[in-house]
Write a protein that holds these residues in place. Sequence first.
Motif, PDB file in Angstrom:
ATOM      1  N   ILE A 135      -2.106   1.120  -3.748  1.00 25.54           N
ATOM      2  CA  ILE A 135      -1.028   1.220  -2.749  1.00 25.54           C
ATOM      3  C   ILE A 135       0.284   1.635  -3.417  1.00 25.54           C
ATOM      4  O   ILE A 135       1.032   2.450  -2.881  1.00 25.54           O
ATOM      5  N   ALA A 136       0.532   1.124  -4.617  1.00 23.90           N
ATOM      6  CA  ALA A 136       1.748   1.515  -5.337  1.00 23.90           C
ATOM      7  C   ALA A 136       1.748   3.003  -5.637  1.00 23.90           C
ATOM      8  O   ALA A 136       2.799   3.617  -5.815  1.00 23.90           O
ATOM      9  N   GLN A 141      -1.134   5.519   2.529  1.00 24.98           N
ATOM     10  CA  GLN A 141       0.019   6.077   3.247  1.00 24.98           C
ATOM     11  C   GLN A 141      -0.429   7.205   4.167  1.00 24.98           C
ATOM     12  O   GLN A 141       0.097   7.361   5.274  1.00 24.98           O
ATOM     13  N   TYR A 257      -6.726  -6.564   3.661  1.00 22.19           N
ATOM     14  CA  TYR A 257      -5.396  -6.079   4.021  1.00 22.19           C
ATOM     15  C   TYR A 257      -5.349  -5.540   5.438  1.00 22.19           C
ATOM     16  O   TYR A 257      -4.296  -5.084   5.902  1.00 22.19           O
TER      17      TYR A 257
ATOM     18  N   VAL B   4      -1.942  -6.198   6.527  1.00 15.61           N
ATOM     19  CA  VAL B   4      -0.875  -5.222   6.679  1.00 15.61           C
ATOM     20  C   VAL B   4      -0.945  -4.762   8.120  1.00 15.61           C
ATOM     21  O   VAL B   4      -1.925  -4.159   8.542  1.00 15.61           O
ATOM     22  N   LEU B   7       2.604   0.456   9.814  1.00 18.53           N
ATOM     23  CA  LEU B   7       2.886   1.426   8.755  1.00 18.53           C
ATOM     24  C   LEU B   7       4.150   1.016   8.001  1.00 18.53           C
ATOM     25  O   LEU B   7       4.233   1.167   6.785  1.00 18.53           O
ATOM     26  N   LEU B  10       3.241  -1.392   5.529  1.00 15.78           N
ATOM     27  CA  LEU B  10       2.540  -0.754   4.415  1.00 15.78           C
ATOM     28  C   LEU B  10       3.544  -0.115   3.468  1.00 15.78           C
ATOM     29  O   LEU B  10       3.434  -0.218   2.255  1.00 15.78           O
ATOM     30  N   LYS B  11       4.564   0.524   4.057  1.00 15.52           N
ATOM     31  CA  LYS B  11       5.575   1.177   3.219  1.00 15.52           C
ATOM     32  C   LYS B  11       6.356   0.135   2.415  1.00 15.52           C
ATOM     33  O   LYS B  11       6.642   0.334   1.245  1.00 15.52           O
ATOM     34  N   LEU B  13       5.271  -2.794   1.572  1.00 13.78           N
ATOM     35  CA  LEU B  13       4.356  -3.311   0.565  1.00 13.78           C
ATOM     36  C   LEU B  13       4.297  -2.360  -0.623  1.00 13.78           C
ATOM     37  O   LEU B  13       4.321  -2.775  -1.779  1.00 13.78           O
ATOM     38  N   LYS B  14       4.258  -1.071  -0.318  1.00 12.61           N
ATOM     39  CA  LYS B  14       4.191  -0.066  -1.380  1.00 12.61           C
ATOM     40  C   LYS B  14       5.429  -0.162  -2.275  1.00 12.61           C
ATOM     41  O   LYS B  14       5.324  -0.170  -3.498  1.00 12.61           O
ATOM     42  N   LEU B  17       5.231  -3.214  -4.382  1.00  9.33           N
ATOM     43  CA  LEU B  17       4.235  -3.101  -5.454  1.00  9.33           C
ATOM     44  C   LEU B  17       4.680  -2.110  -6.513  1.00  9.33           C
ATOM     45  O   LEU B  17       4.443  -2.305  -7.695  1.00  9.33           O
ATOM     46  N   GLN B  18       5.336  -1.039  -6.045  1.00 10.91           N
ATOM     47  CA  GLN B  18       5.839  -0.062  -7.015  1.00 10.91           C
ATOM     48  C   GLN B  18       6.837  -0.733  -7.955  1.00 10.91           C
ATOM     49  O   GLN B  18       6.820  -0.521  -9.154  1.00 10.91           O
ATOM     50  N   LYS B  20       6.855  -3.796  -8.672  1.00 10.33           N
ATOM     51  CA  LYS B  20       6.098  -4.686  -9.550  1.00 10.33           C
ATOM     52  C   LYS B  20       5.472  -3.906 -10.712  1.00 10.33           C
ATOM     53  O   LYS B  20       5.534  -4.334 -11.863  1.00 10.33           O
ATOM     54  N   VAL B  21       4.899  -2.750 -10.353  1.00 17.43           N
ATOM     55  CA  VAL B  21       4.285  -1.933 -11.400  1.00 17.43           C
ATOM     56  C   VAL B  21       5.356  -1.469 -12.384  1.00 17.43           C
ATOM     57  O   VAL B  21       5.173  -1.483 -13.582  1.00 17.43           O
ATOM     58  N   ASN B 132       5.306  11.393  -4.735  1.00 19.35           N
ATOM     59  CA  ASN B 132       6.461  11.066  -3.897  1.00 19.35           C
ATOM     60  C   ASN B 132       6.957  12.246  -3.067  1.00 19.35           C
ATOM     61  O   ASN B 132       6.682  13.354  -3.364  1.00 19.35           O
TER      62      ASN B 132
END
Lengths: 597, 132
Positions: A135-136, A141, A257, B4, B7, B10-11, B13-14, B17-18, B20-21, B132
Amino acid sequence: MTKYKMHVLVCGGTGCRSSASDLLLENLRTEVENHKLSNDVKVLMTGCFGFCEKGPIVKVMPDNTFYTQVKPEDAAEIVNEHLIKGRKVTRLLYENPETSEHVGDSEKIEFYRKQLRIALRNCGFINPENIDEAIARDGYQALGKVLTELTPEAAIDIIKKSGLRGRGGGGFPTGLKWEMTHKSKGDQKYVVCNADEGDPGAFMDRSILEGDPHSVVEAMAICGYCTGASQGLVYIRAEYPLAVERLRIAIAQAREYGLLGENILETNFSFDIDIRYGAGAFVCGEETALIHSMEGLRGEPTVKPPFPSQSGYLGKPTTVNNVETYANIAPIILKGAEWFSSIGTEKSKGTKVFALAGKINNVGLIEVPMGTTLREVIFEIGGGIKNGKKFKAVQTGGPSGGCLTEKHLDTPIDYDNLIANGSMMGSGGMIVMDEDDCMVSVARFYLDFTVDESCGKCAPCRIGNKRLNEILDKIILGNGTEEDIDRLRYLGAVIKDTSLCGLGQTAPNPILSTLDNFMHEYLAHVIDHKCPAGKCKSMMKYSIIPENCVGCTACARNCPVNAISGERKQTHFIDSHICIKCGACIERCKFNAIVVN
Amino acid sequence: MTKVKTLADLKKLKDKLQEKVKLREKGLDAENHVQIKVAMATCGIASGAKVIMEFLIEELDKRNIEAVVTQTGCMGYCFAEPTIEVTLPGQTPVVFGYVDVRKADEIIEKYIKNGELVDGIIPQNYETIDNN
């Protein structure tokens, strides 16, 4: 402890080594030592940079300087100028072929990287067992976008306009396939992922499922939305336990999820995925056979039409796509059809994953834009032929494909060019052969495989290929005639024309393409009874050179079939009628008295 | 795990998480944080990647080096399995091939502890799409 300020990386790939990169490394080390820089600068050898054409390559870190075609005598200048005075050696920098400018920073070299990873975008990057990492990296998406912003028709339109074609081998336009299922009427429709990768030497689909299973799960859901299906099925061979395991984890995490299941992202779209195991029959890669196998029937193909899009799994409209095809879907949705169709050739868009195997230095998984030439793939990314041997041929398309030779090296790879040259894209196996490979044996190897894997339903494939195999055997055993070659050609053409499914229709390809490109090898086998590559045992003749033989009896004592006779201290003799060409005698002879010809 | 729902979720969450990464990659504790990925597809495991991963986890722990060791899929360098990718804080990732236990030890001692590169580097020869 020392902390190095700079690292100088010298390419140790085979290509660069053959242009003296070892000596260059030595010289650089000596220069560094002479200038008492050993505590600050470390010189070391790396793997292939995939830019062999411009080798030897030297990269200086941390400033990312990229030197090309560096000679051993350039070492002093690099150390004096760059390492000591901090001035890059301009004449050795990579020169942009279009602007003739010297580019210092390897990040800015456009042509440096021949590979572009779309389907493999997350392979080797994310932890495949953790949905968060997917997901990251934009996982799901595209599904979100499709569900909330696009109608099924609009999404199909994007796939159609992108020009994406099936990556399993046939190259059928994916958007068109989806549209056909979309338009078919049915209370229940299915989305199937064909993960029955069975070509010898191919491992693209396995690597995608093992490295990025979410890309497939997401794309199947997108396909479900577009075609009106609520159930997905992955048909995967049980020989891929790790891929199965990771896929299973991915599906479970997506369910947790809520990205699979009822009312995904609060829409009225529901979709779930199940796994179906295949027993590893090659014919089940053919979509109708695959569907029958999933239904619990024998894995045998049936005549199309009806196409699966009209009547597939359990008689319902079904879309069958290959793993790699699915892996391309999400980026197309997110980045647009135009972006995707800007990559590749006129009729083949995007990239293709290839599994490079055989007599090549950098065996591995690569992804290149369509239109990349075989030469770039084999000699740059692949690092050339093992042990400095001569390139002979590359087999593409597995048992359904053919051999391409030196004259095809500069042909841009795409679906149509490969077919025009007597091979095919196939799923993406690329097996490289060198001068030591006998092309008649190669053809027999593939035919052996298809004879084994033929389901036996139609006569041309079941009987015809068996006969082809027998003729090849006869030639390899040294009993072939010129008429046999004609028979191969004639029978091969008939089998292609009359077989029921893709397996039979393409099975003679390895023979026909080797006949086209290597007729002289076939003729050498049948007329001169010689195997030019020295591979076919029956054509070999072991004999003893009397002048070298001292009569030590070592060969005779070790011959398993007692084919060697001779008294002690007398010249020995090999009876070629008894000899089984095992080579035990040659290994034992200390006097180089035994020769093979 | 929570579902989730939209949308927008989800965004969000992304992004989270990004972050976090990124945290994991760049590190709050930038001085000590090392990230290692071990290529663990069938081919890698067959060449011994599991042993290497276990070795790295145990040894880094024993030697008190803060590091995150994760598995990943095939990097494509089948000729050089097992392969690992090491990212030192603030630096570009470096891929090492032909990693056996001895090589892994050398990588820890020389590269991870001192930033000294060792033999066996595989230059990255591909581009990937930016998402992106």
